[in-house]
Design a protein around this motif. Structure first.
Motif, PDB file in Angstrom:
ATOM      1  N   CYS A   1      35.633 -38.267  23.282  1.00  0.00           N
ATOM      2  CA  CYS A   1      35.548 -37.228  24.216  1.00  0.00           C
ATOM      3  C   CYS A   1      35.969 -37.779  25.924  1.00  0.00           C
ATOM      4  O   CYS A   1      35.578 -39.100  26.011  1.00  0.00           O
ATOM      5  CB  CYS A   1      33.949 -36.765  24.665  1.00  0.00           C
TER       6      CYS A   1
ATOM      7  N   PHE B   1      38.302 -35.021  18.964  1.00  0.00           N
ATOM      8  CA  PHE B   1      38.336 -34.143  20.332  1.00  0.00           C
ATOM      9  C   PHE B   1      39.815 -34.187  20.599  1.00  0.00           C
ATOM     10  O   PHE B   1      40.380 -35.038  20.856  1.00  0.00           O
ATOM     11  CB  PHE B   1      37.725 -34.786  21.401  1.00  0.00           C
TER      12      PHE B   1
ATOM     13  N   CYS C   1      36.383 -24.752  18.483  1.00  0.00           N
ATOM     14  CA  CYS C   1      34.834 -24.835  18.806  1.00  0.00           C
ATOM     15  C   CYS C   1      34.352 -23.687  19.686  1.00  0.00           C
ATOM     16  O   CYS C   1      33.418 -23.122  19.545  1.00  0.00           O
ATOM     17  CB  CYS C   1      34.617 -26.310  19.376  1.00  0.00           C
TER      18      CYS C   1
ATOM     19  N   ARG D   1      38.918 -28.014  20.083  1.00  0.00           N
ATOM     20  CA  ARG D   1      38.093 -27.642  21.255  1.00  0.00           C
ATOM     21  C   ARG D   1      38.161 -26.109  21.177  1.00  0.00           C
ATOM     22  O   ARG D   1      37.167 -25.253  21.409  1.00  0.00           O
ATOM     23  CB  ARG D   1      38.517 -28.196  22.608  1.00  0.00           C
TER      24      ARG D   1
ATOM     25  N   SER E   1      29.584 -28.516  21.473  1.00  0.00           N
ATOM     26  CA  SER E   1      30.550 -29.541  21.602  1.00  0.00           C
ATOM     27  C   SER E   1      30.109 -31.044  21.061  1.00  0.00           C
ATOM     28  O   SER E   1      30.743 -31.567  21.065  1.00  0.00           O
ATOM     29  CB  SER E   1      30.966 -29.595  23.216  1.00  0.00           C
TER      30      SER E   1
END
Length: 73
Positions: free
Chosen positions: A72, A49, A57, A54, A64
């Motif tokens: 996370c 992460f 993504c 992100r 996620s």
């Protein structure tokens, strides 16, 4: 991965047009390429992460849940 998927699906489309007389639109082939890449990326379950991941993504419309739970925040 994007290059490999593009070459593969374009080659398949070429063969279908030449040998089977079938033709799909550019949009249909493009959607198949993106769907294939999304499916492969969604199968990953240990992505770190961070801001870059992100963003990717979100750009690729991925869930996620591919991020490692312990990273996370």
């Amino acid at each position: 991965m994007s290059l490999a998927a593009s070459v593969y699906f374009l080659w398949r489309e070429r063969n279908a047009r030449i040998f089977q007389g079938r033709a799909r639109s550019v949009t249909e082939v493009t959607n198949e390429i993106f769907d294939s890449i999304r499916a492969k990326l969604s199968s990953w379950s240990t992505v770190t992460f961070n801001v870059q991941n992100r963003g990717l993504c979100e750009d690729w419309l991925l869930d996620s849940r591919i991020f490692r739970i312990n990273n996370c925040r």
